[in-house]
Write a protein that holds these residues in place. Structure first.
Motif, short mmCIF file in Angstrom:
data_model
loop_
_atom_site.label_atom_id
_atom_site.label_comp_id
_atom_site.label_asym_id
_atom_site.label_seq_id
_atom_site.Cartn_x
_atom_site.Cartn_y
_atom_site.Cartn_z
N VAL A 279 -56.23 38.58 -0.80
CA VAL A 279 -56.36 39.48 0.35
C VAL A 279 -57.44 40.54 0.12
O VAL A 279 -58.23 40.86 1.02
N ILE A 280 -57.50 41.09 -1.10
CA ILE A 280 -58.37 42.24 -1.37
C ILE A 280 -59.40 41.94 -2.46
O ILE A 280 -60.61 42.00 -2.23
N LEU A 281 -58.91 41.64 -3.65
CA LEU A 281 -59.79 41.55 -4.82
C LEU A 281 -60.80 40.42 -4.71
O LEU A 281 -61.98 40.59 -5.06
N GLY A 282 -60.35 39.25 -4.23
CA GLY A 282 -61.25 38.12 -4.12
C GLY A 282 -62.42 38.37 -3.18
O GLY A 282 -63.59 38.23 -3.56
N PRO A 283 -62.13 38.76 -1.93
CA PRO A 283 -63.24 39.04 -1.00
C PRO A 283 -64.18 40.15 -1.50
O PRO A 283 -65.40 40.03 -1.36
N ILE A 284 -63.60 41.22 -2.06
CA ILE A 284 -64.46 42.31 -2.56
C ILE A 284 -65.30 41.83 -3.73
O ILE A 284 -66.51 42.07 -3.80
N GLY A 285 -64.65 41.12 -4.65
CA GLY A 285 -65.36 40.62 -5.82
C GLY A 285 -66.46 39.64 -5.44
O GLY A 285 -67.55 39.64 -6.04
N TRP A 286 -66.20 38.81 -4.44
CA TRP A 286 -67.20 37.84 -3.97
C TRP A 286 -68.44 38.58 -3.46
O TRP A 286 -69.57 38.23 -3.79
N LYS A 287 -68.21 39.62 -2.64
CA LYS A 287 -69.35 40.37 -2.09
C LYS A 287 -70.12 41.10 -3.19
O LYS A 287 -71.37 41.15 -3.17
N ILE A 288 -69.42 41.65 -4.17
CA ILE A 288 -70.10 42.32 -5.29
C ILE A 288 -70.93 41.32 -6.07
O ILE A 288 -72.09 41.56 -6.40
N GLY A 289 -70.33 40.16 -6.37
CA GLY A 289 -71.04 39.13 -7.11
C GLY A 289 -72.27 38.64 -6.37
O GLY A 289 -73.34 38.46 -6.96
N ASP A 290 -72.10 38.43 -5.05
CA ASP A 290 -73.24 38.00 -4.23
C ASP A 290 -74.36 39.02 -4.27
O ASP A 290 -75.54 38.68 -4.38
N ALA A 291 -73.99 40.29 -4.16
CA ALA A 291 -74.99 41.35 -4.13
C ALA A 291 -75.78 41.40 -5.44
O ALA A 291 -77.01 41.49 -5.44
#
Length: 496
Positions: A279-291
């Motif tokens: 719900v939270i960590l995966g989507p946030i982590g994905w965006k950070i990693g992409d950036a």
């Protein structure tokens, strides 16, 4: 052991006495101390001891290079000092008191990824081999691959993906397990958490971009829906989830009674973490990693890529000295996930080769110095096989000018590599064998980059020594390519 008695006694005195030793252990070639007051150690006098081949400080540990007889020296030293040795993990824990917050964070990052590196290296080699036999048109006038022509190699190509997929697609399992191991929490829970991030019932991370939003499966809770998206090959989501699980378990241990801990702790640590991960960590982590990946990749493919490469190639060795280089593992893995390869890692391999070549020049210049050669020769071999610390701390930083020569050679090779678009399948063996992890279409240009990383530092080291550029400590007789030797101690670099 009697042959080391005198040096062991002197080392104890020069290191500040028994009361200055917090803990001590040894590895294959070095004594490793955690000192109460590191500044009390007389480094110059220690390096003058017959048995000592060099010293350096890293990750809060004062390390004294002894060589292959380190076990014998260690036994004599602990007998004389009256101290008991501890294992390397205990020394690492003890050493953290001498480290800054940043150093501790980097040490933690290193401890997470180090156990994974063997698998990642193997995976890179497998992907490289699969590229050769299945993705490059080598046969029938450049129209077919080896796998397309020969059934046997087609079977090999297909079979090897079983291993490649296990290593890279299921990387989050290794990360969450490694975090649990490092934090001292329940490792099987870390493995289960990782599996929930890459479960086959989830939409594969690689298919998300090509799937319409309406077609993404969801968990329907009535009042809300959660996308069923997997995190194959994703690094940061796995790290965030792994640390949440570990800290939840550690926190629950403080107040849950032992009688019910086996039931309560795993349930209330794992279930909330899995929910938060999706719900939270995966989507946030994905965006950070992409950036992060896009910033690095853009820097390496923009019109100023040569400048980015020059700076990274020049500064990577100093990053190793500070320990900051550990962050590149996560970036490499993120680049692999986003772009199918990494153009950062080839520069790391070239930097390692350059440091080894600078030491090779020192061996040439100081030929006959048997004590130094006990460090320099193994250090060169180690560099060419991807481990630079013995070379940098034992030789190059001691004299400085070979260290700078290697940085310059690494920078030039990095510019050529990035300008030519060299990509690696994955992290590999960071020295001469590193070419095996490079995508096959870049073999020739990377081989040329390796040649640059060998020749330029070697020549620059000799030139710097001859003209005392950046040299303030090396006044030993040196050799030229002719028969004549010359001495330059009267022309110290201080006058430059």
């Amino acid at each position: 052991m009697a042959k080391y008695t005198a040096d062991a006694e002197k080392l104890l005195q020069l290191i500040g006495g028994k009361e200055n030793i917090s803990s001590v252990t040894h590895c294959a070639t070095r004594m490793r101390f955690v000192l109460q007051n590191p500044e009390d150690a007389d480094v110059k006098e220690i390096e003058m001891l017959t048995a000592v081949k060099g010293t350096f400080t890293q990750a809060g540990q004062f390390q004294v290079i002894i060589g292959n007889d380190v076990q014998e020296f260690y036994n004599e030293f602990t007998r004389i000092a009256g101290v008991e040795g501890v294992n390397k993990d205990e020394v690492k824990t003890d050493a953290k008191k001498n480290m800054s917050i940043l150093q501790r964070m980097l040490a933690a990052l290193a401890e997470i990824f180090t156990p994974l590196i063997p698998a990642i290296v193997v995976g890179g080699l497998i992907l490289g081999f699969r590229n050769v036999i299945g993705d490059i048109d080598l046969l029938q006038n450049g129209t077919k691959t080896i796998a397309e022509v020969y059934p046997f190699w087609n079977g090999v190509y297909s079979f090897l993906w079983l291993i490649g997929e296990a290593i890279f697609h299921f990387l989050p399992v290794g990360i969450t397990w490694s975090i649990a191991k490092k934090m001292g929490t329940t490792q099987i829970l870390g493995i289960v958490l990782g599996l929930t991030l890459v479960s086959p019932q989830l939409l594969n991370a690689y298919a998300v971009a090509s799937t319409k939003a309406a077609d993404i499966p969801v968990w329907d809770f009535g009042f809300t829906q959660i996308p069923m998206i997997g995190y194959q090959a994703q690094v940061i989501p796995a790290m965030l989830a792994g640390f949440m699980l570990a800290y939840l378990e550690i926190g629950l241990r403080k107040f849950v009674p032992n009688a019910i801990s086996m039931i309560v702790i795993p349930f209330f640590a794992l279930v909330p973490t899995v929910l938060a991960a999706h719900v939270i960590l995966g989507p946030i982590g994905w965006k950070i990693g992409d950036a992060i990946a896009h910033v690095v990749y853009s820097g390496l493919t923009s019109s100023l890529s040569w400048l980015f490469a020059a700076l990274f190639g020049f500064l990577y060795a100093p990053l190793v000295v500070t320990g900051l280089h550990h962050m590149t593992n996560a970036i490499d893995l993120q680049l692999m996930s986003q772009f199918g390869g990494t153009n950062l890692w080839p520069m790391i391999a070239l930097s390692n080769i350059a440091q080894g070549s600078a030491v090779l020049a020192i061996i040439f210049l100081h030929k006959g110095n048997e004590k130094e050669e006990q460090v320099s020769i193994p250090a060169t071999i180690s560099c060419y096989l991807g481990v630079t610390e013995p070379a940098m701390f034992g030789i190059n930083l001691k004299y400085l000018y070979p260290f700078i020569a290697a940085m310059i050679g690494s920078s030039i090779a990095a510019v050529i590599s990035v300008s030519s678009g060299v990509m690696a399948n994955s992290i590999g063996v960071g020295g001469l064998p590193g070419i095996l992890s490079i995508k096959p279409q870049f073999y020739l240009i990377f081989a040329f980059c390796m040649l640059v990383a060998i020749v330029v530092p070697f020549i620059l080291t000799i030139v710097f020594r001859k003209y005392n550029i950046l040299n303030k400590v090396d006044d030993a007789p040196i050799r030229t390519f002719g028969a004549k030797e010359f001495r330059t101690s009267s022309r110290k670099a201080d006058n430059l």
